[in-house]
Write an enzyme that holds these catalytic residues in place. Structure first.
Site, mmCIF file in Angstrom:
data_model
loop_
_atom_site.group_PDB
_atom_site.id
_atom_site.type_symbol
_atom_site.label_atom_id
_atom_site.label_comp_id
_atom_site.label_asym_id
_atom_site.label_seq_id
_atom_site.Cartn_x
_atom_site.Cartn_y
_atom_site.Cartn_z
ATOM 1 C CG HIS A 97 -0.238 -0.149 2.518
ATOM 2 N ND1 HIS A 97 0.177 -1.379 2.994
ATOM 3 C CD2 HIS A 97 0.160 0.761 3.435
ATOM 4 C CE1 HIS A 97 0.775 -1.216 4.158
ATOM 5 N NE2 HIS A 97 0.794 0.083 4.444
ATOM 6 C CG HIS A 99 1.241 5.327 4.155
ATOM 7 N ND1 HIS A 99 0.433 5.322 5.268
ATOM 8 C CD2 HIS A 99 1.936 4.157 4.191
ATOM 9 C CE1 HIS A 99 0.639 4.202 5.956
ATOM 10 N NE2 HIS A 99 1.544 3.475 5.318
HETATM 11 P P1 AMP Z 1 2.043 0.438 7.341
HETATM 12 O O1 AMP Z 1 2.561 0.716 8.731
HETATM 13 O O2 AMP Z 1 2.760 1.172 6.261
HETATM 14 O O3 AMP Z 1 1.916 -1.039 7.088
HETATM 15 O O4 AMP Z 1 0.594 1.073 7.319
HETATM 16 C C1 AMP Z 1 -0.563 0.397 7.676
HETATM 17 C C2 AMP Z 1 -1.622 1.448 7.797
HETATM 18 O O5 AMP Z 1 -2.885 0.817 7.740
HETATM 19 C C3 AMP Z 1 -1.582 2.250 9.107
HETATM 20 O O6 AMP Z 1 -1.391 3.629 8.814
HETATM 21 C C4 AMP Z 1 -2.959 1.978 9.737
HETATM 22 O O7 AMP Z 1 -3.503 3.108 10.357
HETATM 23 C C5 AMP Z 1 -3.778 1.543 8.535
HETATM 24 N N1 AMP Z 1 -4.896 0.674 8.833
HETATM 25 C C6 AMP Z 1 -4.867 -0.467 9.567
HETATM 26 N N2 AMP Z 1 -6.098 -1.029 9.588
HETATM 27 C C7 AMP Z 1 -6.898 -0.241 8.848
HETATM 28 C C8 AMP Z 1 -8.288 -0.276 8.493
HETATM 29 N N3 AMP Z 1 -9.089 -1.249 8.917
HETATM 30 N N4 AMP Z 1 -8.787 0.724 7.731
HETATM 31 C C9 AMP Z 1 -7.978 1.731 7.296
HETATM 32 N N5 AMP Z 1 -6.674 1.815 7.595
HETATM 33 C C10 AMP Z 1 -6.139 0.861 8.361
#
Ligand code: AMP
Ligand code: ZN
Length: 131
Positions: A97, A99
């Site tokens: 993903h 950001h």
């Molecule tokens: P990373 O640390 O780059 O793997 O980012 C994962 C991101 O996913 C974090 O910023 C979380 O806040 C986000 N996240 C986790 N669960 C959900 C969810 N159910 N809906 C939207 N965002 C989420």
């Protein structure tokens, strides 16, 4: 199934910013800044290094369009584009993903600092480039 695959399948609710056959963009629940969005391919890859080049290219094309839309609509001054790859780099969800973090002022809640160099640049270059 990973949490983002569950979101893609509709098993877990999300706030969709953009969706097509291959890509989904949702609001990040953390909202590090207002409009913080995650753009992901619908097909599961653990991280971007595992993606075929053309699929990663298509993903980044969408990231550019969505980032432009968010910055304009949210009246942001800029944005950070971030891909955490691997646990050490802060990746908590092993489904690739990107950001999009809109920025409103330099003292907001996001920080990333570059330290002064303590390494031998030529050694590093040699390591990266040698066959
Ligand atoms: P990373 O640390 O780059 O793997 O980012 C994962 C991101 O996913 C974090 O910023 C979380 O806040 C986000 N996240 C986790 N669960 C959900 C969810 N159910 N809906 C939207 N965002 C989420
Ligand atoms: Zn997944």
């Amino acid at each position: 199934m990973c949490i983002f695959c569950k979101i893609i399948e509709g098993e877990i609710p999300s706030r969709k910013v953009y969706e097509d056959d291959d890509i989904l963009a949702i609001l990040d629940i953390s909202q590090t800044t207002m409009g913080h969005t995650l753009v992901m391919p619908k097909k599961h890859y653990d991280d971007f290094l595992q993606m075929p080049e053309n699929e990663f290219g298509a993903l980044m094309e969408k990231v550019q369009q969505i980032a432009d839309q968010i910055v304009k609509r949210m009246n942001a001054k800029g944005c950070n584009i971030l891909i955490n790859t691997g646990e050490t780099a802060g990746q908590t969800v092993r489904h690739v993903h990107v950001h999009i973090i809109p920025r409103y002022d330099e003292n907001d809640t996001v920080s990333f600092s570059f330290t002064e160099n303590q390494y031998d640049l030529d050694e590093i270059l040699k390591k990266i480039k040698e066959n």
